[in-house]
Enzyme design. Structure first.
Site, PDB file in Angstrom:
ATOM      1  N   SER A 137       0.863  -1.183   0.000  1.00 32.64           N
ATOM      2  CA  SER A 137       0.000   0.000   0.000  1.00 32.64           C
ATOM      3  C   SER A 137       0.895   1.226   0.000  1.00 32.64           C
ATOM      4  CB  SER A 137      -0.893   0.001   1.253  1.00 32.64           C
ATOM      5  OG  SER A 137      -1.557   1.241   1.420  1.00 32.64           O
ATOM      6  N   TYR A 150      -2.818  -0.927  10.433  1.00 32.38           N
ATOM      7  CA  TYR A 150      -2.787  -1.287   9.009  1.00 32.38           C
ATOM      8  C   TYR A 150      -1.458  -0.862   8.398  1.00 32.38           C
ATOM      9  CZ  TYR A 150      -4.125  -1.307   4.058  1.00 32.38           C
ATOM     10  OH  TYR A 150      -4.182  -1.531   2.703  1.00 32.38           O
TER      11      TYR A 150
END
EC number: 1.1.1.1
Length: 258
Positions: A137, A150
């Site tokens: 990401s 996350y």
């Protein structure tokens, strides 16, 4: 590496970005395409198969948090087609309220799947080389206060991928490791930023982040398919707001063996 005639596995292929990438990959005339997912969507699998009858599509119910599930699924692929040419690790969740589950799916499961698949792909063992694409990401490159857990999981993916993507390993195994970093994309995962943040204090900045401009999953999926074919060991790519760009990380330290 062209994918024509190759055997490809996509872990998490029935999610939003994953499924769009699957549709793009079906145009590559793969020999076989294995979709591993905890989701059971038979109509989506049928739709994929209809896109290209030349590619045999298989679906496997898959629990990335279970080593036995990982081992069994990969063994089944080898029993069917002998070789694994490409592995895409795309399973992921965003829920900072559950630290263990976030780490187990986003990082530990990805690591376990990679380590189980690598010997099967290793040209000096059972395989003929290939490519592993790990989906991280943009939050694996830069910190994100409202999604700290996350973020930690994706920083882990980045560190793991860069480490096993070292030229030393590639020259032995013939397996390239590439990291793909989506930016904010219109998926339920992105919407979780606004509701499953790290602290109560995070609510305000979570809402602001959730209102940031996004890209369509179709665009991100097309970028992912492009990266899979790049076969560039050590490559890191960002897909953000409709643009695919290569990343050159800043190097602060190198091991002495280099």
């Amino acid at each position: 590496m062209g994918l024509s005639g190759k055997n490809v596995i996509f872990v998490g292929g029935l999610g939003f970005i994953g499924y769009e990438a699957c549709k793009q990959l079906m145009a590559k005339n793969m020999a076989s395409f294995f979709v591993f997912d905890v989701l059971d969507k038979p109509e989506d699998i049928k739709a994929l198969q209809a896109l290209n009858p030349k590619t045999k599509v298989y679906y496997t119910k898959f629990d990335i948090t279970s080593k036995q599930s990982i081992k069994s699924a990969l063994a089944d692929v080898v029993s069917k087609v002998k070789y694994i040419d490409a592995l895409i690790n795309g399973a992921g969740i965003l829920t900072d309220l559950n630290v263990e589950l976030t780490m187990n799916i986003n990082l530990i499961g990805l690591i376990n799947t990679t380590l189980e698949a690598l010997p099967l792909m290793d040209k000096n063992k059972q395989g003929r080389g290939g490519v592993i694409v790990n989906i991280a990401s943009v939050l694996g490159l830069e910190p994100c206060p409202p999604a700290a857990v996350y973020c930690a999981s994706k920083f882990g993916v980045m560190g793991f991928s860069r480490s096993i993507g070292d030229p030393y390993y590639y020259n032995i195994t013939g397996v390239a490791v590439v990291t793909f970093c989506p930016g904010l994309t219109e998926t339920p995962l992105k919407n979780n930023i606004g509701s499953k943040y790290t602290f109560e204090y995070s609510k305000k900045i979570s809402e602001e982040l959730n209102n940031t401009k996004t890209q369509k999953p179709e665009v991100c999926g097309a970028h992912l398919a492009q990266v899979v074919e790049s076969h560039e060991n050590g490559g890191i790519y960002i897909s953000n707001q409709g643009t695919l760009a290569k990343v050159t990380p800043t190097v602060y330290w190198q091991p002495t063996y280099h």
